[in-house]
Design an enzyme around this catalytic site. Structure first.
Site, mmCIF file in Angstrom:
data_model
loop_
_atom_site.group_PDB
_atom_site.id
_atom_site.type_symbol
_atom_site.label_atom_id
_atom_site.label_comp_id
_atom_site.label_asym_id
_atom_site.label_seq_id
_atom_site.Cartn_x
_atom_site.Cartn_y
_atom_site.Cartn_z
ATOM 1 N N THR A 90 0.781 -1.244 0.000
ATOM 2 C CA THR A 90 0.000 0.000 0.000
ATOM 3 C C THR A 90 0.811 1.292 0.000
ATOM 4 O OG1 THR A 90 -0.068 0.228 2.406
ATOM 5 C CG2 THR A 90 -1.776 -1.143 1.388
ATOM 6 N N THR A 130 -8.705 2.143 -3.794
ATOM 7 C CA THR A 130 -8.216 3.445 -3.336
ATOM 8 C C THR A 130 -8.583 4.570 -4.303
ATOM 9 O OG1 THR A 130 -6.154 4.697 -3.034
ATOM 10 C CG2 THR A 130 -6.017 2.781 -4.443
ATOM 11 N N ASP A 131 -8.692 5.773 -3.765
ATOM 12 C CA ASP A 131 -8.939 6.944 -4.625
ATOM 13 C C ASP A 131 -7.751 7.246 -5.535
ATOM 14 O OD1 ASP A 131 -7.159 8.028 -2.748
ATOM 15 O OD2 ASP A 131 -8.517 9.613 -2.059
ATOM 16 N N GLU A 132 -6.587 6.640 -5.213
ATOM 17 C CA GLU A 132 -5.396 6.952 -6.022
ATOM 18 C C GLU A 132 -5.520 6.441 -7.447
ATOM 19 O OE1 GLU A 132 -1.600 6.770 -4.310
ATOM 20 O OE2 GLU A 132 -2.316 7.383 -2.337
ATOM 21 N N TYR A 154 2.302 2.128 -7.270
ATOM 22 C CA TYR A 154 1.276 1.616 -6.343
ATOM 23 C C TYR A 154 -0.112 1.781 -6.953
ATOM 24 C CZ TYR A 154 -2.335 2.048 -2.806
ATOM 25 O OH TYR A 154 -3.524 1.945 -2.135
ATOM 26 N N LYS A 158 -2.930 -1.073 -8.064
ATOM 27 C CA LYS A 158 -4.309 -1.163 -7.548
ATOM 28 C C LYS A 158 -5.312 -1.063 -8.706
ATOM 29 C CE LYS A 158 -5.678 -1.527 -3.867
ATOM 30 N NZ LYS A 158 -5.965 -2.792 -3.106
ATOM 31 N N ASN A 183 -7.743 8.775 1.930
ATOM 32 C CA ASN A 183 -6.672 8.616 2.926
ATOM 33 C C ASN A 183 -7.252 8.307 4.292
ATOM 34 O OD1 ASN A 183 -5.109 10.026 0.769
ATOM 35 N ND2 ASN A 183 -3.519 9.843 2.333
ATOM 36 N N TYR A 211 7.123 16.752 2.358
ATOM 37 C CA TYR A 211 7.548 16.664 0.965
ATOM 38 C C TYR A 211 7.205 17.956 0.212
ATOM 39 C CZ TYR A 211 7.760 11.519 1.578
ATOM 40 O OH TYR A 211 8.039 10.240 1.991
ATOM 41 N N GLY A 280 6.812 12.214 -8.962
ATOM 42 C CA GLY A 280 5.471 12.067 -9.563
ATOM 43 C C GLY A 280 4.334 12.309 -8.590
HETATM 44 O O1 DAU Z 1 -5.554 8.011 -0.867
HETATM 45 C C1 DAU Z 1 -5.587 6.694 -0.352
HETATM 46 C C2 DAU Z 1 -4.171 6.251 -0.185
HETATM 47 O O2 DAU Z 1 -3.636 6.974 0.908
HETATM 48 C C3 DAU Z 1 -4.009 4.765 0.034
HETATM 49 O O3 DAU Z 1 -4.459 4.088 -1.101
HETATM 50 C C4 DAU Z 1 -2.541 4.438 0.270
HETATM 51 O O4 DAU Z 1 -2.395 3.071 0.543
HETATM 52 C C5 DAU Z 1 -2.030 5.250 1.418
HETATM 53 O O5 DAU Z 1 -0.636 5.013 1.576
HETATM 54 C C6 DAU Z 1 -2.286 6.727 1.205
HETATM 55 O O6 DAU Z 1 -1.430 7.247 0.167
HETATM 56 P P1 DAU Z 1 -0.705 8.667 0.299
HETATM 57 O O7 DAU Z 1 0.527 8.632 -0.526
HETATM 58 O O8 DAU Z 1 -1.632 9.791 0.104
HETATM 59 O O9 DAU Z 1 -0.347 8.602 1.877
HETATM 60 P P2 DAU Z 1 0.946 9.032 2.699
HETATM 61 O O10 DAU Z 1 0.566 8.924 4.138
HETATM 62 O O11 DAU Z 1 2.168 8.313 2.259
HETATM 63 O O12 DAU Z 1 1.112 10.557 2.321
HETATM 64 C C7 DAU Z 1 0.098 11.495 2.541
HETATM 65 C C8 DAU Z 1 0.594 12.842 2.045
HETATM 66 O O13 DAU Z 1 1.673 13.259 2.887
HETATM 67 C C9 DAU Z 1 1.167 12.787 0.647
HETATM 68 O O14 DAU Z 1 0.862 14.016 -0.032
HETATM 69 C C10 DAU Z 1 2.666 12.667 0.853
HETATM 70 C C11 DAU Z 1 2.878 13.454 2.149
HETATM 71 N N1 DAU Z 1 4.001 12.975 2.980
HETATM 72 C C12 DAU Z 1 4.016 11.647 3.314
HETATM 73 C C13 DAU Z 1 5.050 11.138 4.079
HETATM 74 C C14 DAU Z 1 5.104 9.682 4.443
HETATM 75 C C15 DAU Z 1 4.979 13.849 3.422
HETATM 76 O O15 DAU Z 1 4.927 15.065 3.132
HETATM 77 N N2 DAU Z 1 6.010 13.351 4.175
HETATM 78 C C16 DAU Z 1 6.099 12.038 4.499
HETATM 79 O O16 DAU Z 1 7.087 11.638 5.165
#
Ligand code: DAU
Length: 340
Positions: A90, A130-132, A154, A158, A183, A211, A280
């Site tokens: 995921t 997922t919405d992704e 990813y 999906k 999310n 990020y 990306g």
């Molecule tokens: O939208 C549903 C999705 O949400 C699920 O399908 C995925 O399995 C799940 O991992 C999640 O994906 P995201 O990439 O949106 O989630 P993540 O928590 O990795 O990141 C959320 C946002 O925060 C994204 O814009 C990237 C940012 N981020 C993430 C991490 C881990 C940061 O700025 N710094 C970080 O260290």
């Protein structure tokens, strides 16, 4: 007590974050259902997530991979009324580092499960997606009829799984449903994702890596609302349909970061590091969840209260996340963040 005489549901990936919330909820709210969890126990799985129900005679565990047809058969046993597929790789960042396992689990694994449903005449298959898969949404919100435009390894894997599911329905009449969640946050989330990573770093007095400019938008859904939505679609959805489960809480990452800094008593200047953006990186996701709402589901947890309670949960449950952050996670963290 014998493991017979009730409706039997197979929950794949039931030791993960959303899968385990679903298992805890079903065993609490559906007394006529017994559950077999099929889980490969990859890095993100944790038996602790189902500890409160593991002693229930209606709970059974099979260790195995959804890519392994024999393990799937063992989980099903004599019969099953439904398979709910939470098993997946995921994490977007991990898919950028090493995409292959995503294709295996999210596409091939889904195919193996669909074959089992077809061969064994299982009544319902729910694909937790997922919405992704809709890709970057500059404005407005994605509906289920929108084209899918996945942009990360990813999301593409999906989407590949979703397309298999819909193709089986069209070709073989396989009784399928797809949920696409936004999310998700809440207790027991592996601390690689934004919210649990930031909360646990901040509790540990460690800076958090934002990020790029941190202005990316995600739509947040509490894990209990997500699990309830999947159950609702399983029980009431129209076969062959996709249902978006969106939280309706769109926030920029920097807004989330500010709330978490405040909740943990840390400050932006000392505890935020702007790091190189994700390759990306999708700027915005937004789901139109009105179809699921017409079916009778809606999210109940207010985002502010849910986020506060989540921070409290991580504070109160260091025994859950400390072993995780000191294990495999350390290597991953170095690979992912050291050079940023
Ligand atoms: O939208 C549903 C999705 O949400 C699920 O399908 C995925 O399995 C799940 O991992 C999640 O994906 P995201 O990439 O949106 O989630 P993540 O928590 O990795 O990141 C959320 C946002 O925060 C994204 O814009 C990237 C940012 N981020 C993430 C991490 C881990 C940061 O700025 N710094 C970080 O260290």
């Amino acid at each position: 007590m014998a493991f017979v005489g009730q409706r039997h549901w197979i929950v794949t990936g039931g030791l993960g974050f959303i899968g385990s919330a679903f298992v805890r909820m079903v065993l609490r709210d559906r007394t006529d259902v017994r559950v077999t969890v099929l889980d490969a126990m990859t890095y993100a799985a944790n038996p602790e997530n189902v500890r409160e129900v593991a002693g229930d005679p209606r709970y059974r565990f099979v260790r195995g991979d959804i890519c392994d047809a024999a393990a799937v058969r063992e989980a099903i046993g004599d019969e099953a009324a439904a398979i709910i597929n939470f098993a997946a790789e995921t994490h977007v960042d991990r898919s950028i580092l090493a995409p292959e396992q995503f294709l295996k689990t999210d596409v091939l694994g889904t195919h193996i499960l669909l074959e089992a449903v077809r061969e064994q005449g299982i009544g319902r298959f729910v694909q937790v997606s997922t919405d992704e898969v809709y890709g970057d949404v500059e404005q407005g919100s994605s509906t289920e009829d929108d084209p899918i435009r996945p942009r990360s390894p990813y999301a593409a894997s999906k989407a590949g799984g979703d397309l298999q599911v819909l193709a089986y329905h069209n070709t073989y009449g396989t009784p399928v449903l797809i949920t696409r969640g936004s999310n998700t946050y809440g207790p027991y989330q592996y601390p690689e994702k934004l919210i649990p990573l930031f909360v646990t770093n901040l509790i540990d007095d460690t800076p958090v890596p934002v990020y790029g400019d941190g202005r990316q938008v995600r739509d947040w859904l509490h894990v209990d609302d997500h699990a309830r939505g999947i159950l609702h679609v399983l029980e009431h959805g129209e076969l062959g349909n996709v249902y978006n489960l969106g939280g309706g809480n769109s926030r920029e990452n920097i807004e989330i970061t500010k709330v978490l800094l405040e909740a943990t008593g840390r400050s932006w200047d000392t505890h935020v590091r702007h790091v190189t953006d994700r390759a990306g990186h999708d700027r915005r996701y937004s789901l139109d969840a009105s179809k699921a709402m017409r079916l009778g589901w809606q999210p109940n947890v207010s985002f502010e209260a849910g986020l506060r309670e989540t921070v409290e949960w991580y504070r109160a449950n260091e025994a859950w996340w400390r072993p995780i952050k000191s294990g495999e996670f350390r290597e991953y963290y170095k690979t992912q963040y050291a050079s940023r």
